[in-house]
Design a protein around this motif. Structure first.
Motif, mmCIF file in Angstrom:
data_model
loop_
_atom_site.group_PDB
_atom_site.id
_atom_site.type_symbol
_atom_site.label_atom_id
_atom_site.label_comp_id
_atom_site.label_asym_id
_atom_site.label_seq_id
_atom_site.Cartn_x
_atom_site.Cartn_y
_atom_site.Cartn_z
ATOM 1 N N VAL A 54 33.896 32.470 51.024
ATOM 2 C CA VAL A 54 35.113 33.277 51.128
ATOM 3 C C VAL A 54 35.647 33.711 49.767
ATOM 4 N N ALA A 55 35.410 32.924 48.727
ATOM 5 C CA ALA A 55 35.970 33.239 47.401
ATOM 6 C C ALA A 55 35.560 34.621 46.890
ATOM 7 N N PRO A 56 34.299 35.039 46.998
ATOM 8 C CA PRO A 56 33.950 36.394 46.526
ATOM 9 C C PRO A 56 34.692 37.501 47.265
ATOM 10 N N ARG A 57 35.021 37.275 48.531
ATOM 11 C CA ARG A 57 35.781 38.288 49.270
ATOM 12 C C ARG A 57 37.194 38.408 48.709
ATOM 13 N N LEU A 58 37.771 37.278 48.336
ATOM 14 C CA LEU A 58 39.097 37.313 47.721
ATOM 15 C C LEU A 58 39.035 37.976 46.350
ATOM 16 N N VAL A 59 38.024 37.631 45.572
ATOM 17 C CA VAL A 59 37.864 38.226 44.244
ATOM 18 C C VAL A 59 37.685 39.731 44.348
ATOM 19 N N GLY A 60 36.966 40.172 45.364
ATOM 20 C CA GLY A 60 36.730 41.601 45.535
ATOM 21 C C GLY A 60 38.002 42.406 45.724
ATOM 22 N N CYS A 61 39.072 41.763 46.175
ATOM 23 C CA CYS A 61 40.345 42.460 46.342
ATOM 24 C C CYS A 61 40.987 42.799 45.003
ATOM 25 N N PHE A 62 40.607 42.081 43.946
ATOM 26 C CA PHE A 62 41.156 42.317 42.612
ATOM 27 C C PHE A 62 40.160 43.010 41.692
ATOM 28 N N HIS A 63 38.887 42.689 41.843
ATOM 29 C CA HIS A 63 37.875 43.126 40.881
ATOM 30 C C HIS A 63 37.273 44.457 41.315
ATOM 31 N N GLU A 64 38.101 45.511 41.270
ATOM 32 C CA GLU A 64 37.653 46.858 41.557
ATOM 33 C C GLU A 64 38.443 47.814 40.668
ATOM 34 N N PRO A 65 37.910 48.994 40.368
ATOM 35 C CA PRO A 65 38.546 49.878 39.381
ATOM 36 C C PRO A 65 40.016 50.180 39.670
ATOM 37 N N GLU A 66 40.355 50.495 40.922
ATOM 38 C CA GLU A 66 41.742 50.837 41.229
ATOM 39 C C GLU A 66 42.666 49.649 40.997
ATOM 40 N N SER A 67 42.210 48.461 41.399
ATOM 41 C CA SER A 67 43.032 47.267 41.217
ATOM 42 C C SER A 67 43.265 46.982 39.744
ATOM 43 N N TRP A 68 42.216 47.121 38.929
ATOM 44 C CA TRP A 68 42.384 46.893 37.484
ATOM 45 C C TRP A 68 43.352 47.905 36.885
ATOM 46 N N ALA A 69 43.246 49.149 37.291
ATOM 47 C CA ALA A 69 44.151 50.178 36.767
ATOM 48 C C ALA A 69 45.603 49.837 37.087
ATOM 49 N N LEU A 70 45.836 49.375 38.306
ATOM 50 C CA LEU A 70 47.193 49.023 38.701
ATOM 51 C C LEU A 70 47.698 47.802 37.944
ATOM 52 N N GLN A 71 46.827 46.833 37.719
ATOM 53 C CA GLN A 71 47.229 45.654 36.948
ATOM 54 C C GLN A 71 47.584 46.029 35.517
ATOM 55 N N ARG A 72 46.784 46.926 34.935
ATOM 56 C CA ARG A 72 47.085 47.354 33.561
ATOM 57 C C ARG A 72 48.428 48.083 33.501
ATOM 58 N N MET A 73 48.692 48.954 34.484
ATOM 59 C CA MET A 73 49.956 49.685 34.498
ATOM 60 C C MET A 73 51.138 48.743 34.694
ATOM 61 N N LEU A 74 50.975 47.763 35.562
ATOM 62 C CA LEU A 74 52.066 46.829 35.825
ATOM 63 C C LEU A 74 52.449 46.063 34.569
ATOM 64 N N HIS A 75 51.442 45.608 33.825
ATOM 65 C CA HIS A 75 51.727 44.879 32.585
ATOM 66 C C HIS A 75 52.296 45.806 31.516
ATOM 67 N N ALA A 76 51.746 46.995 31.424
ATOM 68 C CA ALA A 76 52.192 47.927 30.384
ATOM 69 C C ALA A 76 53.634 48.357 30.592
ATOM 70 N N GLU A 77 54.073 48.450 31.844
ATOM 71 C CA GLU A 77 55.414 48.956 32.133
ATOM 72 C C GLU A 77 56.385 47.855 32.571
ATOM 73 N N SER A 78 56.063 46.606 32.259
ATOM 74 C CA SER A 78 56.913 45.499 32.701
ATOM 75 C C SER A 78 58.290 45.537 32.047
ATOM 76 N N VAL A 79 58.396 46.067 30.831
ATOM 77 C CA VAL A 79 59.702 46.169 30.183
ATOM 78 C C VAL A 79 60.520 47.298 30.809
ATOM 79 N N ARG A 80 59.877 48.406 31.111
ATOM 80 C CA ARG A 80 60.567 49.558 31.701
ATOM 81 C C ARG A 80 61.008 49.259 33.141
ATOM 82 N N PHE A 81 60.187 48.470 33.860
ATOM 83 C CA PHE A 81 60.489 48.136 35.255
ATOM 84 C C PHE A 81 60.502 46.613 35.411
ATOM 85 N N PRO A 82 61.512 45.947 34.895
ATOM 86 C CA PRO A 82 61.510 44.476 34.895
ATOM 87 C C PRO A 82 61.550 43.857 36.292
#
Length: 231
Positions: free
Chosen positions: A118-146
């Motif tokens: 089951v673990a690879p299925r859970l990892v697959g929810c995060f380890h994909e291009p769209e998910s990484w892009a969203l994670q990067r945006m969330l961290h980059a804009e954490s000050v603007r959108f606390p």
């Protein structure tokens, strides 16, 4: 026609025709909204929040600029919408993956095998291009959108962690694990199978081989079991 039935009059006919005509309009409105959100995701991912503009998003979506304001408001609201939508999508994927999470096991070896499945299925929810892009945006804009991190967690990851905690508690009640705090254990399980991937992939900017991902997942599952296996 049976007794008591009556034929519809002219007003009924006009109402029915209006309803039929209204369905495509609603469908078209939803399609346009989705096109705007998809375009916004691409533009924000590519340009970042500061450089992205409504003009860029309108051009990407193939709509007029006022259409975006009519459907989704300004740039800030649009950013929040795509982040929250992505959180809900990820949460739904995680919950679907957890459907295969073991509720019982014959022994320790069987439990390990089930977790490794089951673990690879859970990892697959995060380890994909769209998910990484969203994670990067969330961290980059954490000050603007606390407030956004907490909102996203409540709408996505938080629900999945609650579900995982419940499943771990059942395994503990059955004697397969010793878990005093299922909520904490759920967070630790996800962290152990995913956190290392962020560094290895440089936040999704470097492709990882299946062998690299498998090694991280296996090490995470084994570490979790060493921590919580019955003594």
């Amino acid at each position: 026609m049976s007794a008591g039935e009556t034929t519809g009059g002219p007003e009924d006919g006009r109402a029915g025709a209006a309803a039929v005509e209204e369905r495509p309009r609603r469908r078209g409105r939803l399609d346009k909204r989705e096109a705007i959100l998809d375009a916004a995701l691409r533009v924000f991912s590519r340009e970042g929040y500061e450089r992205a503009s409504i003009d860029m998003i309108a051009a990407e979506a193939g709509v007029a600029k006022p259409t975006i304001y009519n459907h989704l408001g300004g740039k800030e609201n649009l950013f929040r919408e795509i982040m929250l939508g992505a959180a809900r999508d990820t949460g739904a994927k995680l919950l679907a993956a957890l459907e295969t999470f073991p509720a019982d096991a014959a022994d320790g070896a069987a439990l390990r095998a089930a977790l490794l499945a089951v673990a690879p299925r859970l990892v697959g929810c995060f380890h994909e291009p769209e998910s990484w892009a969203l994670q990067r945006m969330l961290h980059a804009e954490s000050v603007r959108f606390p407030d956004l991190y907490g909102t996203i967690r409540a709408n996505g990851m938080g629900q999945a962690l609650d579900a995982l905690a419940g499943r771990l508690a059942r395994l503990a009640n059955a004697g397969h694990l010793e878990i005093p705090d299922p909520d904490r254990a759920a967070g630790q399980f996800i962290a152990l199978i995913t956190h290392e991937l962020a560094g290895l992939s440089e936040l999704g900017n470097r492709a990882l081989s299946d062998a690299e991902v498998d090694a991280v997942v296996t090490a995470g599952v084994d570490t979790f079991l060493r921590a919580y296996a019955p003594r």
